[in-house]
Every structure is written in C-alpha cells, then in structure tokens.
Motif scaffolding. Structure first.
Motif, PDB file in Angstrom:
ATOM      1  N   UNK A 217       0.952  -1.495  -0.098  1.00  0.00           N
ATOM      2  CA  UNK A 217       0.141   0.071   0.176  1.00  0.00           C
ATOM      3  C   UNK A 217       1.084   0.820  -0.046  1.00  0.00           C
ATOM      4  N   UNK A 218       0.318   1.897  -0.809  1.00  0.00           N
ATOM      5  CA  UNK A 218       1.356   3.515  -1.089  1.00  0.00           C
ATOM      6  C   UNK A 218       0.201   4.876  -0.823  1.00  0.00           C
ATOM      7  N   UNK A 219       0.704   5.139   0.230  1.00  0.00           N
ATOM      8  CA  UNK A 219      -0.033   6.789   0.243  1.00  0.00           C
ATOM      9  C   UNK A 219      -0.451   7.560  -0.353  1.00  0.00           C
ATOM     10  N   UNK A 220       0.237   7.446  -1.990  1.00  0.00           N
ATOM     11  CA  UNK A 220      -0.439   7.881  -3.293  1.00  0.00           C
ATOM     12  C   UNK A 220      -2.386   7.522  -2.998  1.00  0.00           C
ATOM     13  N   UNK A 221      -2.339   7.027  -2.407  1.00  0.00           N
ATOM     14  CA  UNK A 221      -4.202   5.830  -2.449  1.00  0.00           C
ATOM     15  C   UNK A 221      -4.959   7.445  -1.745  1.00  0.00           C
ATOM     16  N   UNK A 222      -4.376   7.496  -1.470  1.00  0.00           N
ATOM     17  CA  UNK A 222      -5.316   8.717   0.108  1.00  0.00           C
ATOM     18  C   UNK A 222      -5.025  10.091  -0.895  1.00  0.00           C
ATOM     19  N   UNK A 223      -5.072  10.291  -2.266  1.00  0.00           N
ATOM     20  CA  UNK A 223      -5.266  11.619  -2.969  1.00  0.00           C
ATOM     21  C   UNK A 223      -6.254  12.294  -3.658  1.00  0.00           C
ATOM     22  N   UNK A 224      -6.705  12.615  -3.629  1.00  0.00           N
ATOM     23  CA  UNK A 224      -8.038  12.528  -4.375  1.00  0.00           C
ATOM     24  C   UNK A 224      -8.762  13.657  -5.078  1.00  0.00           C
ATOM     25  N   UNK A 225      -6.970  13.649  -5.747  1.00  0.00           N
ATOM     26  CA  UNK A 225      -7.447  15.451  -6.714  1.00  0.00           C
ATOM     27  C   UNK A 225      -6.478  14.668  -7.662  1.00  0.00           C
TER      28      UNK A 225
END
Length: 228
Positions: A217-225
């Motif tokens: 998992x990566x923090x990239x999945x938290x980007x919503x824009x």
C-alpha cells in the motif's frame, strides 16, 4: 510576464525564498513548483520554459526554495535577533516538507489566487504527494508529479548500500547523526547519517513511490484530486 522575488516564513520560523512570475493580464490561477533533491527555485533550466508557457496561458508561476535546497544552506530565523539554522539537503528531514509547502500556498491564497496547481520535480514530487495525502489541502485543485523517484529503492541499489547503512546507524548510535557520511550518495550528494536513514529506510514517510514491492500500500491512494 514580470517577476517578483519573495520571502515567506514557515511555522517553525525559517525564512524561505522564491520567485513569482505573473502574466501580463490579471489572473487568479497559479502553479506552484517544488524543486528536487538539493535543488533550488532557479537552477533547472526547464523552469524558464515553464514560466513562459504558464504565464502565456494565464497562470502565475511560483517556484520556491525548500529547507532542503542546495547541499548545505544557512536559513535565517524570523525574529528580533539575527539567528540562522544550517540545513540544506545534507541535514534535511523529509517530513518537514509539510512546513515548507503550506506557507507557499498561504502566500498564493493571500494574494488572491483561487485555482492552485501543485507540482513537484524528483524528490519534490515525493514531497507534494506526501503533502496532499497528509493534509488534503482543499486549496489545491490539481497535482503534477515530474519524475517521481523510488527513494528507498534507489538507495538500496547503490553500490555498498549495506555498508553505508551500517555506517549511518553506527554514527547515529554514537551520537554523530549530524555528521556527514564519508562517501557521496550516487557519487553526488553529501548526507548526514540522520538524513541518510530518513531517506533510505523502508516504511519511512519518504517511501511512497515504492517499486520493490508493487503490492505494498502507498499514500498515493489517499490523493483525491486529479493527478498527472
């Protein structure tokens, strides 16, 4: 197009610098650029082309220095006394990028910009991805990632990385974490033992664009824009 040199202050009182290029006609759209490892707001030649192209298309273009600019740098500290702090790439702590990006966005907002695109180049791409994942800053409409690196993977591929890791851990254990490692990372960068470990250990905050474990998992999945 015209340009203005600017200074702004972080939450921890560092004074940073940058430049804002403005189109000839008024605009409320801005593009904020974050430089890469040991970079700065003026050195990369592609910044000239970006400034022209963006201002020609009705965007202001802002490029800033972060606390990781150049190899080693002295940063003035805001306040009545003349004080400074030595940081630069050699002594950078990745997570503190949050403290650098926010006041730059504050500056744009205070100057009337309503549509703000956030961009990072190289290590700057990791920083802006981390910033958006952590803050969900509603003032940013779009994200641009230029050459985002797998920082941990790159350091692991370096010759003698195991020996460098051992040396860095030993120096930190001996209370010498702020001393520079004897060798250069990738034959190019001077890093303190503390910064080397901050940049090179798996699962640290900098470990966002991992390629060594594609299922991780990566923090990239938290980007919503919208992200390019």
């Amino acid at each position: 197009m015209n340009a203005e040199f600017i200074r702004f202050t972080t939450e921890d009182k560092l004074i940073l610098q940058g430049i804002v290029y403005c189109p000839n006609n008024p605009t409320d759209k801005a593009y904020l650029h974050i430089h890469g490892m040991a970079g700065n707001f003026y050195e990369n030649r592609f910044l000239d082309a970006m400034a022209k192209e963006l201002t020609d298309n009705g965007y202001a273009f802002m490029s800033i220095n972060t606390r990781g600019h150049d190899y080693i740098a002295d940063f003035p500290i805001a306040g009545p006394e003349e004080k400074s702090k030595k940081i630069g790439d050699a002594y950078e702590v990745f997570e503190e990028c949050l403290l650098d990006i926010k006041p730059a966005i504050d500056y744009l907002q205070e100057h009337g910009y309503k549509e703000i695109i956030l961009c990072g180049h190289s290590l700057g791409a990791v920083k802006v991805a981390y910033y958006m994942a952590k803050t969900q800053d509603q003032r940013i409409s779009k994200l641009v990632l230029m050459s985002p690196p797998d920082m941990v993977g790159l350091t692991e591929k370096e010759n003698d990385s195991d020996k460098t890791m051992e040396a860095a851990k030993r120096m930190v254990a001996e209370g010498k974490g702020n001393e520079l490692l004897p060798g250069l990372l990738w034959g190019w960068y001077y890093l303190s033992a503390n910064t080397y470990l901050n940049f090179s250990v798996r699962d640290n905050p900098i470990d966002i664009f991992n390629t060594y474990d594609k299922a991780k998992p990566s923090l990239l999945s938290e980007i919503r824009i919208p992200t390019f």
